[in-house]
Design a protein around this motif. Structure first.
Motif, PDB file in Angstrom:
ATOM      1  N   HIS A  40       0.821  -1.124  -0.049  1.00 39.76           N
ATOM      2  CA  HIS A  40      -0.047  -0.112   0.092  1.00 39.76           C
ATOM      3  C   HIS A  40       0.915   1.293  -0.252  1.00 39.76           C
ATOM      4  O   HIS A  40       2.037   1.299   0.290  1.00 39.76           O
ATOM      5  CB  HIS A  40      -0.807  -0.045   1.228  1.00 39.76           C
ATOM      6  N   PRO A  41       0.356   2.576  -0.313  1.00 41.69           N
ATOM      7  CA  PRO A  41       1.234   3.375  -0.429  1.00 41.69           C
ATOM      8  C   PRO A  41       1.748   3.947   0.862  1.00 41.69           C
ATOM      9  O   PRO A  41       1.111   4.095   2.107  1.00 41.69           O
ATOM     10  CB  PRO A  41       0.300   4.820  -0.708  1.00 41.69           C
ATOM     11  N   GLY A  42       2.993   4.032   1.052  1.00 43.45           N
ATOM     12  CA  GLY A  42       3.777   4.244   2.153  1.00 43.45           C
ATOM     13  C   GLY A  42       3.905   3.184   3.173  1.00 43.45           C
ATOM     14  O   GLY A  42       4.307   3.043   4.290  1.00 43.45           O
ATOM     15  N   ILE A 102      -2.610   8.426  -6.923  1.00 47.88           N
ATOM     16  CA  ILE A 102      -1.686   7.186  -6.582  1.00 47.88           C
ATOM     17  C   ILE A 102      -1.425   6.481  -7.739  1.00 47.88           C
ATOM     18  O   ILE A 102      -2.277   6.515  -8.449  1.00 47.88           O
ATOM     19  CB  ILE A 102      -2.610   6.221  -5.248  1.00 47.88           C
ATOM     20  N   HIS A 121       1.363  -2.934  -6.092  1.00 52.00           N
ATOM     21  CA  HIS A 121       2.428  -2.002  -5.524  1.00 52.00           C
ATOM     22  C   HIS A 121       1.883  -0.533  -6.003  1.00 52.00           C
ATOM     23  O   HIS A 121       1.993  -0.048  -6.953  1.00 52.00           O
ATOM     24  CB  HIS A 121       3.703  -2.285  -6.352  1.00 52.00           C
ATOM     25  N   SER A 123       1.948   3.602  -4.736  1.00 56.75           N
ATOM     26  CA  SER A 123       2.785   4.742  -4.225  1.00 56.75           C
ATOM     27  C   SER A 123       1.993   5.916  -4.492  1.00 56.75           C
ATOM     28  O   SER A 123       1.305   6.290  -5.333  1.00 56.75           O
ATOM     29  CB  SER A 123       4.144   4.608  -4.714  1.00 56.75           C
TER      30      SER A 123
ATOM     31  N   PRO B  41      11.257   6.634  -5.530  1.00 58.29           N
ATOM     32  CA  PRO B  41      10.435   6.601  -4.025  1.00 58.29           C
ATOM     33  C   PRO B  41       9.941   8.030  -4.064  1.00 58.29           C
ATOM     34  O   PRO B  41      10.562   8.901  -4.033  1.00 58.29           O
ATOM     35  CB  PRO B  41      11.442   6.188  -3.258  1.00 58.29           C
ATOM     36  N   GLY B  42       8.642   8.081  -3.787  1.00 53.14           N
ATOM     37  CA  GLY B  42       7.928   9.130  -3.587  1.00 53.14           C
ATOM     38  C   GLY B  42       7.953  10.249  -4.736  1.00 53.14           C
ATOM     39  O   GLY B  42       7.527  11.298  -4.873  1.00 53.14           O
ATOM     40  N   HIS B 121       9.422   0.634 -10.357  1.00 52.30           N
ATOM     41  CA  HIS B 121       8.478   1.306  -9.310  1.00 52.30           C
ATOM     42  C   HIS B 121       8.828   0.778  -7.869  1.00 52.30           C
ATOM     43  O   HIS B 121       9.036  -0.112  -7.341  1.00 52.30           O
ATOM     44  CB  HIS B 121       6.798   0.664  -9.696  1.00 52.30           C
ATOM     45  N   SER B 123       9.411   2.521  -3.896  1.00 52.77           N
ATOM     46  CA  SER B 123       8.892   3.107  -2.844  1.00 52.77           C
ATOM     47  C   SER B 123       9.231   2.808  -1.425  1.00 52.77           C
ATOM     48  O   SER B 123      10.147   1.753  -1.282  1.00 52.77           O
ATOM     49  CB  SER B 123       7.450   2.770  -2.812  1.00 52.77           C
ATOM     50  N   PRO B 125       8.954   2.473   2.393  1.00 54.72           N
ATOM     51  CA  PRO B 125       7.899   2.182   3.454  1.00 54.72           C
ATOM     52  C   PRO B 125       8.078   3.056   4.539  1.00 54.72           C
ATOM     53  O   PRO B 125       8.951   3.369   5.092  1.00 54.72           O
ATOM     54  CB  PRO B 125       8.291   0.779   4.065  1.00 54.72           C
ATOM     55  N   GLU B 134      -4.020   4.380   0.979  1.00 50.29           N
ATOM     56  CA  GLU B 134      -4.692   4.325  -0.266  1.00 50.29           C
ATOM     57  C   GLU B 134      -6.113   4.478  -0.005  1.00 50.29           C
ATOM     58  O   GLU B 134      -6.703   5.209  -0.714  1.00 50.29           O
ATOM     59  CB  GLU B 134      -4.505   2.816  -0.630  1.00 50.29           C
TER      60      GLU B 134
END
Lengths: 141, 141
Positions: A40-42, A102, A121, A123, B41-42, B121, B123, B125, B134
């Motif tokens: 999930h995002p983050g 997202i 996946h 983000s 990431p981000g 892709h 990211s 955590p 999300e």
């Protein structure tokens, strides 16, 4: 058990279940093997259907069903694998166009029971343009 | 032009180029089509080799070559496509084990010039366990 005949059908069912915050429909979308993966995002890596199911249970608990728009940006397929890069827009219902944007990579695999989601996946873009967090020169110095 | 005979070779070359902050070697890893995709990431979506190259140029500019460890957590392949879920650890060289932990989905495609990276892709955590960003119930309410 629902059978999805194309990755697009599976994807539509995934976002419909998400929008309905319907856990049973959400779980029907996923592969049943221990090798399903969800980020999930983050969030951290979730491996296997049980942790993935638990995460959706927690996300859906107490949440009002959101409004979700999804747009497939790029699709690649070979044999029994399909990879979709999707732009999701999520927000409260009835508040105009959802504004939380997202990016998600969704991987679908075809088995005897049709196409199932095996990797999600997602983000949240935090910065405009490209981020340098991966190399993190500030932290490397 | 370098030819990579397996996705693992391409992946090793990607992280070696990253660790060396060597743009030419980095670009040799990627597919040449306009359909390559990179999400740092981000970061936001980068589509096409030129924006992807520019992002790596910016990341490498001024950065001391970092130490990078990478571990393939899960691999799925069909025909000319391979999907690797990778745990990256990135940090300054000579400072012990790198501690920045990043999750990446890497997609490789086989063409006439061997296996190339076509999607990265990544990211970071941010929270332990699973994130609820999300569905963002806090924002949905």
């Amino acid at each position: 058990m629902t059978t999805f005949n194309t990755p697009d059908q599976t994807e539509a069912a995934f976002y419909a279940a998400f929008e309905a915050t319907d856990l049973a429909r959400m779980l029907a979308v996923w592969g049943t093997g221990g090798d399903v993966v969800c980020i999930h995002p983050g969030g951290d890596l979730l491996q296997g259907l049980e942790p993935v199911a638990e995460s959706w249970r927690a996300i859906f608990a107490g949440a009002r069903p959101p409004a979700i728009e999804h747009r497939s940006i790029r699709q690649t397929a070979a044999g029994d694998l399909a990879i979709h890069l999707v732009e999701e827009r999520i927000g409260p219902r009835g508040a105009g166009a959802p504004t939380n944007r997202i990016l998600a990579t969704n991987v679908y695999r075809r088995g005897t029971d049709g196409w199932r989601l095996v990797l999600h996946h997602a983000s949240l873009p935090l910065v405009a343009g490209h981020a340098v967090a991966e190399a993190a020169p500030e932290r490397v110095h």
